[in-house]
Design an enzyme around this catalytic site. Sequence first.
Site, PDB file in Angstrom:
ATOM      1  N   CYS A 378      55.094  30.751  61.725  1.00 19.37           N
ATOM      2  CA  CYS A 378      56.383  31.080  60.197  1.00 19.37           C
ATOM      3  C   CYS A 378      55.787  30.300  58.506  1.00 19.37           C
ATOM      4  O   CYS A 378      55.393  29.330  58.146  1.00 19.37           O
ATOM      5  CB  CYS A 378      57.326  30.368  60.554  1.00 19.37           C
ATOM      6  SG  CYS A 378      59.001  29.991  59.021  1.00 19.37           S
ATOM      7  N   CYS A 381      57.809  27.992  57.088  1.00 20.17           N
ATOM      8  CA  CYS A 381      57.838  26.829  57.572  1.00 20.17           C
ATOM      9  C   CYS A 381      55.752  26.572  57.531  1.00 20.17           C
ATOM     10  O   CYS A 381      55.702  24.966  56.965  1.00 20.17           O
ATOM     11  CB  CYS A 381      57.908  27.005  58.963  1.00 20.17           C
ATOM     12  SG  CYS A 381      59.748  27.311  59.394  1.00 20.17           S
TER      13      CYS A 381
END
Length: 453
Positions: A378, A381
Amino acid sequence: MTLYITSLVFFLFINGTLQVKNRSSKVADRCFCKLNGEIDDCSCKVETLSVLNNNKIYPRIKSLLSRNYFRYFKVNLKKKCPFWHDDSRCALKDCHVDTCKEEEIPSAIKKGSSAYRYSEEAQKEESCAEEKELSALNTTISDESIQAFKDWKEHDESQDLFCDIDDESSADSEYVDLLLNPERYTGYKGESPHRIWRSIYQENCFKPQTEYIYGPSKSSSPLCLEKRAFHRLISGLHTSINIHLCADYLYQENLGYGMKAHWKPNVAEFQKRFDPQTSNGEGPQRLKNLFFTYLVELRAIAKAAPYLQEEDFFTADSDEDKDVRQGIDDLLNIISTFPDHFDESKLFAGNPNEAKLLKDEFRNHFRNVSRIMDCVGCDKCKLWGKLQTQGMGTALKILFSGDDIGPDSTVNAQQKKHFQLTRSEIVTLFNAFGRLSKSIHSLEMFKSLLSKS
């Protein structure tokens, strides 16, 4: 009879309410049962640090991180995972990072503060001279230069660099506005994030060596202080990330004509991660490790205070730059008055040869952790994982730099020959510390919500 039934219903209602409140209170007590007394391997108390953070530090660091100097971070989110083929990219739109357009970045941040101060004429003259010199390419390398390269390599490897830092000149490095890309739950879950943390804890995080004796019974040899500190640092970072995901949790609302995403605290998720009954008994210790990580990074900022007070924090906006310098001075003054800082001199203090080997092992493990962040599927992230590991790496670099180490030692601008911080390191240091500060501040909210749920 009617009065009896009414009284009975009222009794059952009150009794049930009390039982629910009692259960909620017990959940809160279980999760926060270790958040008192001294932080492990430190003399500072959790309660003291909570008061300092929530009342004095958090409001100031939150304000500073909204400023242009700290909000723009250049990062390469396209680096390949060096450990395995990353085939689990997050397809959710909330995993996406919005990078900045060129015209949105303050020009002083793009060019670097020192170059920006030259007059246009001086920059033009320098540019012409550089162009003439660089156009005449000389591909020969002397033996002396080859030897110098070896010396440089040895020097670089001797530096206390605890993490890999992106090459900002890379074509794949882009500026990101951190305020427009907040750290929160995006829906990224499953095997990919589990593999990230499994690799960190099982392969790169020190753990006790277990020996099996007499069949099923076992004993674990205790970790030395340095390895305990490493494990707590990583655990504290992981805990902080989890708290942010719980505090800004993604909910999908059906509006009839489509789904709308919004974020709010998820108490059940917080309980799942930190209640000892749902975390294999580890949740409360994870929360306590957060305070250890906070204390280490707090000490790093205190040690670098003389250096930071000489920084310009230059963005070419004179009013904003003045406000940032005043805000930094205010924050550093508060941090410097704190009487119970982490004592880094206790680390790597044994036999010099053994201490060097242990320090190298410590550094290499942490550099691996920073590389693993390029395996996160991600982008949002990955952004915050890279930023926070680099910030922690910068803190460790500060702690083990300078003429001395220990709670009274400092690094300053006069030591720049041996110690320097880039703008990227300063930005990640303060943003990483800001994440920890917000996490501790959020604990009061979750404690209250758990008691009321």
